[in-house]
Design a protein around this motif. Sequence first.
Motif, PDB file in Angstrom:
ATOM      1  N   UNK A  91       0.819  -1.213   0.000  1.00  0.00           N
ATOM      2  CA  UNK A  91       0.000   0.000   0.000  1.00  0.00           C
ATOM      3  C   UNK A  91       0.857   1.269   0.000  1.00  0.00           C
ATOM      4  N   UNK A  92       2.165   1.114  -0.029  1.00  0.00           N
ATOM      5  CA  UNK A  92       3.082   2.250   0.039  1.00  0.00           C
ATOM      6  C   UNK A  92       3.732   2.464  -1.324  1.00  0.00           C
ATOM      7  N   UNK A  93       3.561   3.641  -1.884  1.00  0.00           N
ATOM      8  CA  UNK A  93       4.083   3.937  -3.225  1.00  0.00           C
ATOM      9  C   UNK A  93       5.596   3.787  -3.319  1.00  0.00           C
ATOM     10  N   UNK A  94       6.324   4.215  -2.291  1.00  0.00           N
ATOM     11  CA  UNK A  94       7.789   4.102  -2.327  1.00  0.00           C
ATOM     12  C   UNK A  94       8.232   2.639  -2.343  1.00  0.00           C
ATOM     13  N   UNK A  95       7.566   1.802  -1.554  1.00  0.00           N
ATOM     14  CA  UNK A  95       7.919   0.379  -1.510  1.00  0.00           C
ATOM     15  C   UNK A  95       7.629  -0.291  -2.845  1.00  0.00           C
ATOM     16  N   UNK A  96       6.455  -0.033  -3.392  1.00  0.00           N
ATOM     17  CA  UNK A  96       6.079  -0.649  -4.662  1.00  0.00           C
ATOM     18  C   UNK A  96       7.006  -0.173  -5.782  1.00  0.00           C
ATOM     19  N   UNK A  97       7.316   1.106  -5.800  1.00  0.00           N
ATOM     20  CA  UNK A  97       8.209   1.649  -6.841  1.00  0.00           C
ATOM     21  C   UNK A  97       9.605   1.034  -6.732  1.00  0.00           C
ATOM     22  N   UNK A  98      10.120   0.880  -5.516  1.00  0.00           N
ATOM     23  CA  UNK A  98      11.448   0.304  -5.333  1.00  0.00           C
ATOM     24  C   UNK A  98      11.462  -1.149  -5.814  1.00  0.00           C
ATOM     25  N   UNK A  99      10.457  -1.919  -5.428  1.00  0.00           N
ATOM     26  CA  UNK A  99      10.397  -3.326  -5.834  1.00  0.00           C
ATOM     27  C   UNK A  99      10.246  -3.431  -7.348  1.00  0.00           C
ATOM     28  N   UNK A 100       9.405  -2.613  -7.935  1.00  0.00           N
ATOM     29  CA  UNK A 100       9.214  -2.623  -9.387  1.00  0.00           C
ATOM     30  C   UNK A 100      10.526  -2.298 -10.110  1.00  0.00           C
ATOM     31  N   UNK A 101      11.235  -1.296  -9.617  1.00  0.00           N
ATOM     32  CA  UNK A 101      12.522  -0.921 -10.216  1.00  0.00           C
ATOM     33  C   UNK A 101      13.537  -2.052 -10.058  1.00  0.00           C
ATOM     34  N   UNK A 102      13.492  -2.749  -8.933  1.00  0.00           N
ATOM     35  CA  UNK A 102      14.414  -3.862  -8.722  1.00  0.00           C
ATOM     36  C   UNK A 102      14.131  -4.984  -9.709  1.00  0.00           C
ATOM     37  N   UNK A 103      12.852  -5.275  -9.915  1.00  0.00           N
ATOM     38  CA  UNK A 103      12.482  -6.297 -10.897  1.00  0.00           C
ATOM     39  C   UNK A 103      12.980  -5.892 -12.278  1.00  0.00           C
ATOM     40  N   UNK A 104      12.759  -4.647 -12.640  1.00  0.00           N
ATOM     41  CA  UNK A 104      13.176  -4.154 -13.955  1.00  0.00           C
ATOM     42  C   UNK A 104      14.687  -4.163 -14.124  1.00  0.00           C
ATOM     43  N   UNK A 105      15.438  -4.077 -13.031  1.00  0.00           N
ATOM     44  CA  UNK A 105      16.900  -4.083 -13.101  1.00  0.00           C
ATOM     45  C   UNK A 105      17.449  -5.453 -13.494  1.00  0.00           C
ATOM     46  N   UNK A 106      16.666  -6.504 -13.265  1.00  0.00           N
ATOM     47  CA  UNK A 106      17.130  -7.859 -13.541  1.00  0.00           C
ATOM     48  C   UNK A 106      17.961  -8.469 -12.426  1.00  0.00           C
ATOM     49  N   UNK A 107      18.209  -7.718 -11.362  1.00  0.00           N
ATOM     50  CA  UNK A 107      18.988  -8.240 -10.239  1.00  0.00           C
ATOM     51  C   UNK A 107      18.165  -9.282  -9.475  1.00  0.00           C
ATOM     52  N   UNK A 108      18.835 -10.200  -8.771  1.00  0.00           N
ATOM     53  CA  UNK A 108      18.125 -11.285  -8.106  1.00  0.00           C
ATOM     54  C   UNK A 108      17.300 -10.829  -6.899  1.00  0.00           C
ATOM     55  N   UNK A 109      16.182 -11.541  -6.717  1.00  0.00           N
ATOM     56  CA  UNK A 109      15.250 -11.242  -5.632  1.00  0.00           C
ATOM     57  C   UNK A 109      14.877 -12.548  -4.943  1.00  0.00           C
ATOM     58  N   UNK A 110      14.972 -12.563  -3.618  1.00  0.00           N
ATOM     59  CA  UNK A 110      14.495 -13.669  -2.818  1.00  0.00           C
ATOM     60  C   UNK A 110      13.222 -13.237  -2.103  1.00  0.00           C
ATOM     61  N   UNK A 111      12.209 -14.090  -2.116  1.00  0.00           N
ATOM     62  CA  UNK A 111      10.916 -13.732  -1.527  1.00  0.00           C
ATOM     63  C   UNK A 111      10.333 -14.959  -0.835  1.00  0.00           C
ATOM     64  N   UNK A 112       9.804 -14.757   0.372  1.00  0.00           N
ATOM     65  CA  UNK A 112       9.306 -15.891   1.150  1.00  0.00           C
ATOM     66  C   UNK A 112       7.966 -15.562   1.801  1.00  0.00           C
ATOM     67  N   UNK A 113       7.142 -16.598   1.922  1.00  0.00           N
ATOM     68  CA  UNK A 113       5.897 -16.565   2.670  1.00  0.00           C
ATOM     69  C   UNK A 113       4.897 -15.566   2.072  1.00  0.00           C
ATOM     70  N   UNK A 114       4.570 -14.484   2.774  1.00  0.00           N
ATOM     71  CA  UNK A 114       3.642 -13.467   2.279  1.00  0.00           C
ATOM     72  C   UNK A 114       4.356 -12.382   1.464  1.00  0.00           C
ATOM     73  N   UNK A 115       5.672 -12.445   1.357  1.00  0.00           N
ATOM     74  CA  UNK A 115       6.449 -11.447   0.616  1.00  0.00           C
ATOM     75  C   UNK A 115       5.978 -11.188  -0.806  1.00  0.00           C
TER      76      UNK A 115
END
Length: 186
Positions: A91-115
């Motif tokens: 629900x936070x624009x800064x968090x969503x924007x950061x995650x979206x930019x990280x995905x677009x960067x192609x760098x690796x992401x680890x995510x667990x449970x409700x993440x």
Amino acid sequence: MDYPLQNRKVAFVATDGVERVELEQPRGALYGAGAKSEILSIHPGEIQARQFDLNPAGTFPVDRLLADASVDDYDALVLPGGTMNPDQLRMNNDAVAFVKAFVESGKPIGVICHGPWTLVEADAVRGRRLTSWPSLRTDLRNAGAEVVDEEVVIDGQLTSSRSPADLPAFCAAIIDQFARAPSRVT
């Protein structure tokens, strides 16, 4: 001793309600492999951790606000769960924007449970294969993901796991995946 993540920097995006073990164990495993990490959050100070979503489980100091963070400063990202944590992040624009930019960067992401909730909000699961806590699976399917019930799932830059019970396999997998990616932080 081998330090496959030496000179790597990992962002942990979390806020109040983070499941303590899902932040602490991966962070410790990455540190043991030579990585440095920072906790990025939506507010300064400390974030309140939980055990089993209900019980207070101490705090973690926030290293940087998401609003002030740049994807360029990190080699990898970890999105721990806990129900309240990703529900607030999505629900936070800064968090969503950061995650979206990280995905677009192609760098690796680890995510667990409700993440993965934050990945759903960033429109980053369409066409991807991943796993999660059972209650998120319908949300993931509705967002276009192929959902499987496995301990660890690796799909390109995403490494996902279901729950704290999967932490040993998750930690090993993110160390391996993060070490395979080129270090882009100077």
